[in-house]
Design a protein around this motif. Sequence first.
Motif, PDB file in Angstrom:
ATOM      1  N   TYR A 122       0.418  -1.089   0.510  1.00  0.00           N
ATOM      2  CA  TYR A 122      -0.251  -0.300  -0.081  1.00  0.00           C
ATOM      3  C   TYR A 122       0.830   0.927   0.394  1.00  0.00           C
ATOM      4  N   GLU A 145       0.300   3.439   1.966  1.00  0.00           N
ATOM      5  CA  GLU A 145       0.146   4.196   3.212  1.00  0.00           C
ATOM      6  C   GLU A 145       0.713   3.297   4.616  1.00  0.00           C
ATOM      7  N   GLU A 146       2.028   3.818   5.245  1.00  0.00           N
ATOM      8  CA  GLU A 146       2.186   2.994   6.135  1.00  0.00           C
ATOM      9  C   GLU A 146       1.102   2.203   6.644  1.00  0.00           C
ATOM     10  N   TYR A 147      -0.007   2.896   7.718  1.00  0.00           N
ATOM     11  CA  TYR A 147      -0.707   2.718   8.504  1.00  0.00           C
ATOM     12  C   TYR A 147      -1.782   1.296   7.653  1.00  0.00           C
ATOM     13  N   GLY A 183      -2.281   4.524  -5.854  1.00  0.00           N
ATOM     14  CA  GLY A 183      -1.503   4.990  -4.446  1.00  0.00           C
ATOM     15  C   GLY A 183      -0.103   4.850  -6.089  1.00  0.00           C
ATOM     16  N   GLU A 243       5.553   4.865  -3.501  1.00  0.00           N
ATOM     17  CA  GLU A 243       5.309   5.105  -2.564  1.00  0.00           C
ATOM     18  C   GLU A 243       5.006   3.832  -1.517  1.00  0.00           C
ATOM     19  N   ALA A 291       6.616   2.658   1.914  1.00  0.00           N
ATOM     20  CA  ALA A 291       5.454   2.483   2.995  1.00  0.00           C
ATOM     21  C   ALA A 291       6.183   1.209   3.562  1.00  0.00           C
ATOM     22  N   ASN A 329      -9.384  11.124   0.631  1.00  0.00           N
ATOM     23  CA  ASN A 329      -7.747  10.277   1.385  1.00  0.00           C
ATOM     24  C   ASN A 329      -8.813   8.921   2.678  1.00  0.00           C
ATOM     25  N   ASN A 379      -6.939   6.996  10.927  1.00  0.00           N
ATOM     26  CA  ASN A 379      -7.328   6.964   9.703  1.00  0.00           C
ATOM     27  C   ASN A 379      -8.294   6.834   8.858  1.00  0.00           C
TER      28      ASN A 379
END
Length: 406
Positions: free
Chosen positions: A58, A60-62, A104, A108, A112, A333, A385
């Motif tokens: 992904y 995003e890290e989360y 994404g 990126e 992540a 987002n 998030n």
Amino acid sequence: MFSPNDFDVIVVGGGPIGLSSAYHLSKRRVRTLVLEQYTFVNQLGSSAGISRQFRIPYPEEYMVKLVKQSILFWDELQALTSVPLLDKVGTLWFGDPTVHTSEGNIAEAEAALKAENVPYTSLNKDALEQQYHFTNLPDNYVGLFQAQGASINLKATIETLLSANRSSSFITMKCEAPVSDVVRKDGRFYVTTPAGAFSAAKLVFTPGPFANSVFHLLDFHIEATYWNMASAFYKVLDPAIKYPTWFVFQNPQGDNGNEFYGFPEVSWNYPGYIRVASDFVIKPLDSPDQRTFIPNPQELGFTADWVRQHMSGLAPTPEFTSTCLVALSKIPNKELLIDFAPPNVAGNKDVILYATGWAGKFVPILGRILSDLALDGRTDFDISNFQTGYKYLTAFVRSRDQSSIA
């Protein structure tokens, strides 16, 4: 003294997320009712079809962290059945490194994965063609391969949860029971369905793309768009060629989103064929009522052109097709929405909701999170998030006798 129609929690929506929520509620010995408007394991919502991708990449890290955390819950679910739920073939993301899509960007995703200490392999265009059988790729294409990716046997996942819930003395299951009214009175919710009237101290809403039809009963609304996604199945001509799960990042060409994803051959879904789908729709829907079971022929045509140009070992024309209805949040987002009902709802902290996004890979852990929120008002998992902050949940006023609401 409670009657047989009184429960601790009512789960509205009997798809995989609702069933997972009920499973985790039953582990805490909570009397739970699951209400499904259609039959269980239906093909009318976002769980249509029987394969999904489990992947860790992904941007995003989360999100990477949440997928990692879900693995233990997949292992727990797998222990309940002898049928393999995940076919671990790996995940391949590849394409133009400058392109940003709804998924994404490759760089990126790499960042992540590194931040979360997830191993992966970087690939150039030649490695993509030699190792993974894609052909005629542009010279600048790059990729990453993550070995823990898998095809999810979604039907077996749902059936495993169904079996566990039906065997639990704490769970009652009702299908063909759409909710027509919800009233708050004396600290409890009273829910009306064709299958009977029921009450509970807490509600968990997991109605998939039909979320607003339920949310409107409590006078709020989520802004969403709806995709009637098209898939096609191509016959495998060379069984020696094996594909992982994959997604390609490319620039759109005209009204062709030019983003595609695919699955390997699996034993539980048209053996001898692989599924390839477009990750775009030419015309989104305004309402789930507009869905059709006939795929958009242009989307199928764009997908077939891509398969003919870039995939080896397959027949050039698909033999089977399918559709799946998904709701996507219009909130910036926000992919998954996990929250309490907004403050205008009486007893809002007793109403837990999940809506929108692609969540097949999160089925076991989302059930745990939603059960935590219902019973404890909090969860140890970071959902910051995914929360709406209420300001994006808009008021919706029904035409009904407001005097019935306490």
